[in-house]
Design a protein around this motif. Sequence first.
Motif, PDB file in Angstrom:
ATOM      1  N   THR A  74      -0.189 142.071  39.701  1.00  0.00           N
ATOM      2  CA  THR A  74       0.872 143.051  39.481  1.00  0.00           C
ATOM      3  C   THR A  74       2.179 142.354  39.141  1.00  0.00           C
ATOM      4  O   THR A  74       2.490 141.299  39.698  1.00  0.00           O
ATOM      5  CB  THR A  74       1.030 143.955  40.728  1.00  0.00           C
ATOM      6  OG1 THR A  74       1.980 144.973  40.470  1.00  0.00           O
ATOM      7  CG2 THR A  74       1.469 143.161  41.950  1.00  0.00           C
ATOM      8  N   THR A  92      -2.208 147.364  33.907  1.00  0.00           N
ATOM      9  CA  THR A  92      -3.303 146.515  34.366  1.00  0.00           C
ATOM     10  C   THR A  92      -3.664 145.474  33.316  1.00  0.00           C
ATOM     11  O   THR A  92      -3.932 145.809  32.161  1.00  0.00           O
ATOM     12  CB  THR A  92      -4.547 147.371  34.670  1.00  0.00           C
ATOM     13  OG1 THR A  92      -4.170 148.372  35.612  1.00  0.00           O
ATOM     14  CG2 THR A  92      -5.654 146.530  35.260  1.00  0.00           C
ATOM     15  N   GLY A  97      -6.167 143.438  38.893  1.00  0.00           N
ATOM     16  CA  GLY A  97      -5.480 144.708  38.678  1.00  0.00           C
ATOM     17  C   GLY A  97      -6.435 145.883  38.672  1.00  0.00           C
ATOM     18  O   GLY A  97      -6.158 146.937  39.241  1.00  0.00           O
ATOM     19  N   TRP A  98      -7.581 145.712  38.014  1.00  0.00           N
ATOM     20  CA  TRP A  98      -8.575 146.793  38.003  1.00  0.00           C
ATOM     21  C   TRP A  98      -9.099 147.069  39.404  1.00  0.00           C
ATOM     22  O   TRP A  98      -9.351 148.216  39.775  1.00  0.00           O
ATOM     23  CB  TRP A  98      -9.731 146.438  37.066  1.00  0.00           C
ATOM     24  CG  TRP A  98      -9.372 146.537  35.624  1.00  0.00           C
ATOM     25  CD1 TRP A  98      -9.249 145.525  34.723  1.00  0.00           C
ATOM     26  CD2 TRP A  98      -9.039 147.734  34.903  1.00  0.00           C
ATOM     27  NE1 TRP A  98      -8.862 146.011  33.488  1.00  0.00           N
ATOM     28  CE2 TRP A  98      -8.730 147.348  33.572  1.00  0.00           C
ATOM     29  CE3 TRP A  98      -8.963 149.078  35.254  1.00  0.00           C
ATOM     30  CZ2 TRP A  98      -8.360 148.284  32.597  1.00  0.00           C
ATOM     31  CZ3 TRP A  98      -8.591 150.005  34.292  1.00  0.00           C
ATOM     32  CH2 TRP A  98      -8.309 149.606  32.972  1.00  0.00           C
ATOM     33  N   GLN A 100      -7.382 146.701  42.133  1.00  0.00           N
ATOM     34  CA  GLN A 100      -6.323 147.457  42.791  1.00  0.00           C
ATOM     35  C   GLN A 100      -6.353 148.918  42.356  1.00  0.00           C
ATOM     36  O   GLN A 100      -6.133 149.824  43.165  1.00  0.00           O
ATOM     37  CB  GLN A 100      -4.957 146.841  42.471  1.00  0.00           C
ATOM     38  CG  GLN A 100      -4.705 145.506  43.173  1.00  0.00           C
ATOM     39  CD  GLN A 100      -4.758 145.638  44.678  1.00  0.00           C
ATOM     40  OE1 GLN A 100      -5.725 145.230  45.323  1.00  0.00           O
ATOM     41  NE2 GLN A 100      -3.746 146.223  45.263  1.00  0.00           N
ATOM     42  N   ASP A 101      -6.620 149.160  41.084  1.00  0.00           N
ATOM     43  CA  ASP A 101      -6.712 150.530  40.596  1.00  0.00           C
ATOM     44  C   ASP A 101      -7.812 151.289  41.332  1.00  0.00           C
ATOM     45  O   ASP A 101      -7.635 152.438  41.741  1.00  0.00           O
ATOM     46  CB  ASP A 101      -7.012 150.539  39.093  1.00  0.00           C
ATOM     47  CG  ASP A 101      -5.793 150.149  38.255  1.00  0.00           C
ATOM     48  OD1 ASP A 101      -4.726 149.928  38.837  1.00  0.00           O
ATOM     49  OD2 ASP A 101      -5.940 150.061  37.027  1.00  0.00           O
ATOM     50  N   ASP A 129       0.494 147.116  45.812  1.00  0.00           N
ATOM     51  CA  ASP A 129       1.135 146.452  44.676  1.00  0.00           C
ATOM     52  C   ASP A 129       2.654 146.540  44.759  1.00  0.00           C
ATOM     53  O   ASP A 129       3.367 145.538  44.620  1.00  0.00           O
ATOM     54  CB  ASP A 129       0.675 147.086  43.357  1.00  0.00           C
ATOM     55  CG  ASP A 129      -0.697 146.611  42.923  1.00  0.00           C
ATOM     56  OD1 ASP A 129      -1.251 145.710  43.574  1.00  0.00           O
ATOM     57  OD2 ASP A 129      -1.222 147.151  41.933  1.00  0.00           O
ATOM     58  N   LEU A 159      -1.238 151.487  35.061  1.00  0.00           N
ATOM     59  CA  LEU A 159      -0.949 151.129  36.452  1.00  0.00           C
ATOM     60  C   LEU A 159       0.558 151.031  36.658  1.00  0.00           C
ATOM     61  O   LEU A 159       1.092 151.439  37.699  1.00  0.00           O
ATOM     62  CB  LEU A 159      -1.601 149.797  36.807  1.00  0.00           C
ATOM     63  CG  LEU A 159      -1.144 149.122  38.108  1.00  0.00           C
ATOM     64  CD1 LEU A 159      -1.508 149.954  39.316  1.00  0.00           C
ATOM     65  CD2 LEU A 159      -1.745 147.723  38.227  1.00  0.00           C
TER      66      LEU A 159
END
Length: 298
Positions: A74, A92, A97-98, A100-101, A129, A159
């Motif tokens: 992030t 992202t 990142g994915w 975290q999504d 994040d 994101l």
Amino acid sequence: APGAGPRNASGAGLAAQVAASASASYSGATGLQQAYLAQAALCPGIAQAWDCGPCQHVPGVADVRAAGNRDLGTHSYVAKRGGRCVLAFRGTDSVQGWIQDLKSMELVELPGCASGGTACGVGAGFWQDYSALEPKIKADLEQIGCDKGTQLEIMGHSLGGALTMIAAFQLKSQGYSVVSAYTFGSPRVGDSAFASAFRQQMGSAAVFRVTNAGDPIPLLPPKDPFEHVGTEVYYTSGASFTLCSGHEDQACSDGKHDALFWMTVNCAMDTQSCPHLTYFAPQLPFETQCHNSAMLFP
């Protein structure tokens, strides 16, 4: 800029009045400018020189300071522009990142936030994040002379849009002068309690959630318990847009929920033509490369 005003929806009421007032303050040109500022968050080296591809469409940006957490994937930056301060979040761009999504499908309690006696819930990954970035963001704002009285614009894509809404709420509640928040292709951020508290906290600030026909991301995570915030600006083709009523207008992106599977398949098969990236055709800010080499994956 070309566009369409708010619809005359049945059951107009307060939601339609809000959309009508918003139509006077949203312009396609400003939306495009905010999109380029959001896209610049993907580009390395902007703190050293504001000369990236998206940067060239938004001159006059100075005092750039970047923040990031590689473990979470992030990133954000703050800057000054035209007497205002800017805070932009990156979309992202990594496997982390994915992850975290996906974690954001689970709701966690947002500290200090409640509506009607009900605690606010936001996506777990989104909150993690933002929490990782907030101390550096606030320190950088202070370092470049952006105190709580300085007008602050916040923006982000994908994101980054989710983090924009959390940042807007948190910073406004801490006394910062948040005057606008623009998101592009943002997922839903929190539950109905958060949506209600957000609406009350933001007051007269310009909060625009820009969506693009065929983009599957604004349909995620699923509605109930999640709920969108902000005034939706729904683009159907090129510069043609509609100011939508309420948070979940069936005449706008939410009405395409039955097509979510195929929208997702189409984007997986051809990322370059995926409506998640093709906002503001023909300019396409989210397909603008950082430099001559390939840009980071959004």
